[in-house]
Design a protein around this motif. Structure first.
Motif, short mmCIF file in Angstrom:
data_model
loop_
_atom_site.label_atom_id
_atom_site.label_comp_id
_atom_site.label_asym_id
_atom_site.label_seq_id
_atom_site.Cartn_x
_atom_site.Cartn_y
_atom_site.Cartn_z
N ALA A 65 29.54 -40.58 -13.79
CA ALA A 65 30.00 -40.39 -12.41
C ALA A 65 31.23 -41.26 -12.14
N HIS A 66 31.23 -42.47 -12.66
CA HIS A 66 32.39 -43.36 -12.51
C HIS A 66 33.62 -42.75 -13.18
N MET A 67 33.48 -42.22 -14.37
CA MET A 67 34.60 -41.62 -15.08
C MET A 67 35.12 -40.40 -14.34
N THR A 68 34.21 -39.62 -13.80
CA THR A 68 34.61 -38.42 -13.05
C THR A 68 35.42 -38.79 -11.83
N PRO B 16 22.17 -32.83 -8.84
CA PRO B 16 20.75 -32.63 -9.10
C PRO B 16 20.33 -32.95 -10.53
N ASP B 17 21.24 -32.86 -11.48
CA ASP B 17 20.89 -33.16 -12.86
C ASP B 17 22.17 -33.45 -13.65
N GLY B 18 21.99 -33.83 -14.90
CA GLY B 18 23.13 -34.18 -15.74
C GLY B 18 24.06 -33.01 -15.99
N TRP B 19 23.48 -31.84 -16.17
CA TRP B 19 24.32 -30.66 -16.42
C TRP B 19 25.26 -30.42 -15.25
N ALA B 20 24.77 -30.57 -14.02
CA ALA B 20 25.62 -30.37 -12.84
C ALA B 20 26.75 -31.40 -12.80
N LEU B 21 26.45 -32.63 -13.19
CA LEU B 21 27.48 -33.67 -13.23
C LEU B 21 28.52 -33.33 -14.29
N ALA B 22 28.08 -32.87 -15.45
CA ALA B 22 29.01 -32.49 -16.51
C ALA B 22 29.92 -31.35 -16.05
N GLU B 23 29.35 -30.37 -15.38
CA GLU B 23 30.15 -29.25 -14.89
C GLU B 23 31.14 -29.70 -13.82
N HIS B 24 30.72 -30.66 -13.01
CA HIS B 24 31.63 -31.20 -11.99
C HIS B 24 32.80 -31.91 -12.67
N ASP C 184 34.00 -31.29 -15.57
CA ASP C 184 34.84 -30.27 -16.18
C ASP C 184 35.79 -29.66 -15.15
N SER C 185 35.31 -29.38 -13.97
CA SER C 185 36.17 -28.79 -12.93
C SER C 185 37.20 -29.80 -12.44
#
Length: 232
Positions: A46-49, A102-110, A112-113
């Motif tokens: 989340a920090h990197m994002t 809600p989960d790690g996958w959602a953070l990864a997708e965020h 990516d966008s």
């Protein structure tokens, strides 16, 4: 070649590599501790994002003017940016950012966008385009993008360690970070820091505090002008 192209290429390559790694993580892996305490892998991501996403916020602001700009290396000066208060706010912000998905996958997708929007937003902009950091520092866009490559690459080392994985830097990002640490010089084994036959990844990890150095290694690094960055 556009002066900013190698940096944008590095940010694209390293962000894609990071996404490829984290997008396939089982959910339980996201809650492993990272070496950036007290963050978990999820909170570090989340920090990197957020760090990459700041570029878009900067470009949305008027360019303004400044008499003196902060360099990429100057951004990592040991000053108020890394004070106890600033670090506490950084920690809290990452924890809140992680909890908003809600989960790690959602953070990864965020993530990516976010990185894709940043790369697209920089298309056609000059490297000298003025931006202002959240700390109020005026910087050239090209220099600030170098700091984003540093963040994704170096914190990528931290994520890999937290996950028990091998480091995964791309050549493009490793070259950008090495040139920053060597004041514009590319890294060459045994030449950039004579007597230290490190591969480039080992050099980056040691020079950024991700691997320990002996007293002799610290002296060699200092003697040969490796730039010291204050990093979280």
């Amino acid at each position: 070649m556009d002066a900013m192209e190698p940096v944008v290429t590095a940010l694209r390559a390293e962000s894609q590599r990071l996404y490829d790694k984290v997008s396939i993580l089982p959910e339980a892996e996201w809650d492993r501790p990272s070496p950036c305490r007290p963050w978990t892998v999820r909170e570090l991501m989340a920090h990197m994002t957020a760090g990459v996403g700041r570029v878009a916020a900067m470009l949305a602001e008027p360019e303004g003017a400044a008499d003196r700009l902060v360099s990429a290396a100057g951004y990592y000066a040991p000053d108020a940016r890394f004070s106890v208060r600033a670090n506490a706010l950084r920690t809290e912000s990452a924890q809140e950012g992680a909890a908003s998905h809600p989960d790690g996958w959602a953070l990864a997708e965020h993530f990516d966008s976010v990185w894709r929007a940043v790369v697209a937003g920089c298309d056609g902009l000059p490297p000298g385009r003025l931006v202002r950091t959240r700390h109020g520092d005026p910087m050239a866009l090209g220099d600030f993008l170098v700091t984003r490559v540093v963040e994704v690459c170096v914190h990528g080392f931290d994520l890999a360690e937290g996950l028990g994985d091998e480091p995964w830097p791309t050549d493009e990002a490793a070259d950008v970070v090495a040139r920053l640490l060597l004041d514009g010089r590319p890294y060459a084994v045994g030449a950039s820091v004579p007597g230290m036959d490190w591969d480039r990844t080992t050099f980056l990890r040691k020079a950024t505090g991700r691997l320990p150095m002996s007293a002799a290694e610290r002296a060699a690094v200092q003697r040969h002008g490796v730039v010291r960055l204050t990093l979280g």
